[in-house]
Scaffold this motif. Structure first.
Motif, mmCIF file in Angstrom:
data_model
loop_
_atom_site.group_PDB
_atom_site.id
_atom_site.type_symbol
_atom_site.label_atom_id
_atom_site.label_comp_id
_atom_site.label_asym_id
_atom_site.label_seq_id
_atom_site.Cartn_x
_atom_site.Cartn_y
_atom_site.Cartn_z
ATOM 1 N N ARG A 276 6.000 8.373 -1.733
ATOM 2 C CA ARG A 276 4.908 9.884 -1.147
ATOM 3 C C ARG A 276 5.668 10.949 -2.024
ATOM 4 N NH1 ARG A 276 5.268 9.751 4.534
ATOM 5 N NH2 ARG A 276 3.991 11.194 4.895
ATOM 6 N N ASN A 277 7.413 11.172 -2.372
ATOM 7 C CA ASN A 277 7.463 12.217 -3.227
ATOM 8 C C ASN A 277 7.481 11.872 -4.785
ATOM 9 O OD1 ASN A 277 9.272 12.707 -0.654
ATOM 10 N ND2 ASN A 277 11.210 11.714 -1.274
ATOM 11 N N LYS A 278 6.956 10.858 -4.987
ATOM 12 C CA LYS A 278 6.584 11.104 -6.481
ATOM 13 C C LYS A 278 5.607 11.215 -6.888
ATOM 14 C CE LYS A 278 9.901 7.761 -9.034
ATOM 15 N NZ LYS A 278 10.145 6.540 -10.028
ATOM 16 N N ALA A 279 4.371 10.512 -5.997
ATOM 17 C CA ALA A 279 3.316 11.425 -6.115
ATOM 18 C C ALA A 279 3.341 12.795 -5.390
ATOM 19 C CB ALA A 279 2.747 11.385 -4.769
ATOM 20 N N ALA A 280 3.805 13.426 -4.352
ATOM 21 C CA ALA A 280 3.713 14.617 -4.944
ATOM 22 C C ALA A 280 4.419 15.725 -5.984
ATOM 23 C CB ALA A 280 4.921 15.374 -3.170
ATOM 24 N N GLU A 281 4.887 14.938 -6.221
ATOM 25 C CA GLU A 281 5.766 15.589 -7.702
ATOM 26 C C GLU A 281 4.631 15.564 -8.869
ATOM 27 O OE1 GLU A 281 9.160 14.019 -9.345
ATOM 28 O OE2 GLU A 281 10.573 14.338 -7.139
ATOM 29 N N MET A 282 3.642 14.803 -8.362
ATOM 30 C CA MET A 282 2.540 14.575 -10.288
ATOM 31 C C MET A 282 1.412 15.742 -9.124
ATOM 32 S SD MET A 282 2.645 10.471 -9.636
ATOM 33 C CE MET A 282 1.649 10.342 -11.764
ATOM 34 N N GLY A 283 1.134 16.019 -8.628
ATOM 35 C CA GLY A 283 0.459 16.718 -7.373
ATOM 36 C C GLY A 283 -0.269 16.375 -7.062
ATOM 37 N N GLY A 284 -0.123 15.294 -6.589
ATOM 38 C CA GLY A 284 -0.616 14.204 -5.877
ATOM 39 C C GLY A 284 -0.924 14.735 -3.896
ATOM 40 N N ASP A 285 -1.770 13.991 -3.275
ATOM 41 C CA ASP A 285 -1.704 14.355 -1.933
ATOM 42 C C ASP A 285 -2.143 13.239 -1.310
ATOM 43 O OD1 ASP A 285 -4.980 14.345 -2.582
ATOM 44 O OD2 ASP A 285 -5.077 16.632 -2.062
ATOM 45 N N THR A 286 -2.485 11.556 -2.279
ATOM 46 C CA THR A 286 -2.961 10.156 -1.245
ATOM 47 C C THR A 286 -2.168 9.394 -2.647
ATOM 48 O OG1 THR A 286 -5.265 11.394 -0.145
ATOM 49 C CG2 THR A 286 -4.977 9.068 -1.054
ATOM 50 N N ALA A 287 -1.840 8.959 -1.769
ATOM 51 C CA ALA A 287 -1.412 7.190 -2.516
ATOM 52 C C ALA A 287 -1.865 6.128 -1.900
ATOM 53 C CB ALA A 287 0.093 6.919 -2.559
ATOM 54 N N TYR A 288 -3.114 5.388 -3.224
ATOM 55 C CA TYR A 288 -3.472 4.378 -2.912
ATOM 56 C C TYR A 288 -2.898 2.914 -3.123
ATOM 57 C CZ TYR A 288 -6.955 0.309 -3.884
ATOM 58 O OH TYR A 288 -7.852 -0.771 -3.452
ATOM 59 N N ILE A 289 -2.335 2.185 -1.767
ATOM 60 C CA ILE A 289 -1.038 1.220 -2.376
ATOM 61 C C ILE A 289 -2.468 0.362 -2.968
ATOM 62 C CG2 ILE A 289 0.230 -0.618 -1.464
ATOM 63 C CD1 ILE A 289 1.364 2.905 -1.469
ATOM 64 N N VAL A 290 -1.735 -0.176 -4.511
ATOM 65 C CA VAL A 290 -1.944 -0.935 -5.567
ATOM 66 C C VAL A 290 -1.749 -2.430 -5.092
ATOM 67 C CG1 VAL A 290 -2.475 -2.388 -7.655
ATOM 68 C CG2 VAL A 290 -3.266 0.668 -6.918
ATOM 69 N N SER A 291 0.432 -2.392 -5.148
ATOM 70 C CA SER A 291 0.124 -3.936 -4.699
ATOM 71 C C SER A 291 1.524 -3.638 -4.070
ATOM 72 C CB SER A 291 0.572 -4.720 -5.790
ATOM 73 O OG SER A 291 1.423 -3.895 -6.709
ATOM 74 N N GLU A 292 1.933 -4.222 -3.482
ATOM 75 C CA GLU A 292 3.180 -4.331 -2.459
ATOM 76 C C GLU A 292 4.480 -5.514 -2.975
ATOM 77 O OE1 GLU A 292 6.414 -3.848 1.055
ATOM 78 O OE2 GLU A 292 4.292 -3.162 0.834
ATOM 79 N N ALA A 293 5.548 -5.858 -3.662
ATOM 80 C CA ALA A 293 6.005 -6.740 -3.699
ATOM 81 C C ALA A 293 7.787 -6.988 -3.048
ATOM 82 C CB ALA A 293 6.067 -7.379 -5.314
ATOM 83 N N GLY A 294 8.196 -7.992 -3.424
ATOM 84 C CA GLY A 294 9.712 -8.631 -2.690
ATOM 85 C C GLY A 294 9.324 -8.354 -0.921
ATOM 86 N N ASN A 295 10.621 -7.913 -0.549
ATOM 87 C CA ASN A 295 10.426 -8.177 0.683
ATOM 88 C C ASN A 295 12.305 -7.030 0.824
ATOM 89 O OD1 ASN A 295 13.419 -10.264 0.599
ATOM 90 N ND2 ASN A 295 11.651 -11.653 0.502
#
Length: 104
Positions: free
Chosen positions: A70-89
């Protein structure tokens, strides 16, 4: 005295694992619904991981990965992050990939 040094040392080790949500990061919406980003401007892709590091890391690696994302998305100027994948545990660590968007 040695116990105090041990406690301070442990605090320093675990404080490096902590991730704090910034004010702008807290405004980023995270979703896995493609309809939410329809019509938004695509900015870029973020790959964010968080390793499980000791007892504190086992519980919080997923939460830390999403906070950093979320912090990186905001630094890029974004307001929404659409999750493409999540791996691990939460034991070995988590890696999250998201596309970052902003309203037009």
């Amino acid at each position: 005295m040695k116990a105090r040094l041990l406690i301070v040392g442990a605090m320093l080790v675990f404080s490096g694992c902590a991730a704090s949500l910034t004010a702008t990061g807290s405004a980023v919406r995270v979703t896995n619904n493609p309809e939410v980003v329809r019509g938004m401007e695509y900015i870029g892709t973020v790959h964010q991981g968080a390793m499980a590091g000791g007892m504190a890391g086992v519980v919080n690696s997923s939460e830390r990965a999403y906070t950093k994302l979320r912090n990186k998305a905001a630094e890029m100027g974004g307001d929404t992050a659409y999750i493409v994948s999540e791996a691990g545990n939460n034991v070995s660590g988590v890696t999250v990939t998201a596309e970052v968007y902003r309203k037009k």
